[in-house]
Scaffold this active site. Structure first.
Site, PDB file in Angstrom:
ATOM      1  N   VAL A  83       0.846  -1.197   0.000  1.00 45.59           N
ATOM      2  CA  VAL A  83       0.000   0.000   0.000  1.00 45.59           C
ATOM      3  C   VAL A  83       0.877   1.241   0.000  1.00 45.59           C
ATOM      4  CG1 VAL A  83      -1.803   1.276   1.202  1.00 45.59           C
ATOM      5  CG2 VAL A  83      -1.837  -1.232   1.195  1.00 45.59           C
ATOM      6  N   LYS A  84       0.685   2.074  -1.006  1.00 49.09           N
ATOM      7  CA  LYS A  84       1.488   3.283  -1.172  1.00 49.09           C
ATOM      8  C   LYS A  84       0.775   4.453  -0.501  1.00 49.09           C
ATOM      9  CE  LYS A  84       4.328   5.137  -4.933  1.00 49.09           C
ATOM     10  NZ  LYS A  84       4.447   5.172  -6.413  1.00 49.09           N
ATOM     11  N   VAL A  85       1.491   5.120   0.408  1.00 48.41           N
ATOM     12  CA  VAL A  85       0.901   6.158   1.252  1.00 48.41           C
ATOM     13  C   VAL A  85       1.726   7.447   1.134  1.00 48.41           C
ATOM     14  CG1 VAL A  85       0.310   6.782   3.631  1.00 48.41           C
ATOM     15  CG2 VAL A  85       0.094   4.394   2.865  1.00 48.41           C
TER      16      VAL A  85
END
Length: 215
Positions: A83-85
């Site tokens: 998951v890219k945050v």
């Protein structure tokens, strides 16, 4: 060093994978928009079927609760989804929650060593400093990579350093020399890594000589 391709173009991903050198894929909303993908989930399912490695899928929310809800759904798609945050305060809160839940994160849009320290402390799996964008504003992007490598070594942070916004092979080689863990780049840069004029000249000479030998 791991090599990731930075794209949402399935044909480019397949071509890079066929070379036998691809370890993962990074995507972002701009890349997805560029390719005209309407169904983000379907696109990610196709990518994980091509590449057996980390696939970064970015959230498009800006509050912690929304990021967490969105990220949990992305993580359900496949075990290789990371998951890219974004590296904002709400993003750090989400990274802490994801880390506690065993969901791996790629903290993106990093432009300073202080940001990288905070991401590592929050439990980021990957940190993505954007070297090309720093170069664009007359800062040395690779100097940031050097700083993060030293700091992470000083304190034994386990967060992987990903050289992002790679514009040319020099970024890639310097990142490898500094000890960065990953480099992500467009397909055109991967093609540039392969090419060298002396290789082409040498191959043509070999083939010409072989033809002469065999009439």
């Amino acid at each position: 060093m791991k090599i990731f391709i930075d794209t949402a173009n399935l044909d480019e991903i397949k071509q890079a994978a066929e070379m036998g050198i691809l370890d993962g894929v990074t995507t972002n909303p701009s890349l997805v928009s560029k390719e005209g993908h309407k169904d983000f989930r379907s696109m990610l399912e196709k990518i994980v079927a091509i590449v057996d490695g980390d696939i970064s899928a970015e959230v498009v929310s800006t509050t912690c609760n929304e990021m967490v809800n969105e990220g949990r759904e992305l993580a359900k798609i496949h075990e290789n989804i990371v998951v890219k945050v974004p590296l904002i305060a709400e993003g750090l809160k989400a990274v802490k929650i994801f880390s506690a839940e065993g969901i791996r994160t790629n903290v993106t849009l990093c432009f300073s060593a202080s940001q990288a320290i905070l991401a590592a402390k929050a439990g980021a799996y990957i940190i993505s400093p954007f070297v090309g964008r720093l170069d664009d504003i007359s800062q040395n992007g690779m100097e940031l990579i050097s700083q993060i490598v030293q700091i992470y070594d000083n304190y034994d942070y386990q967060t992987q350093i990903l050289v992002a916004s790679v514009r040319h092979p020099i970024h890639f080689v310097e990142g490898a020399m500094m000890g960065a863990d990953i480099s992500t780049m467009p397909f055109k840069v991967i093609e540039q890594l392969v090419k060298h004029p002396l290789t082409d000249i040498g191959l043509n000479k070999f083939l010409d000589d072989w033809k002469k030998l065999n009439g």
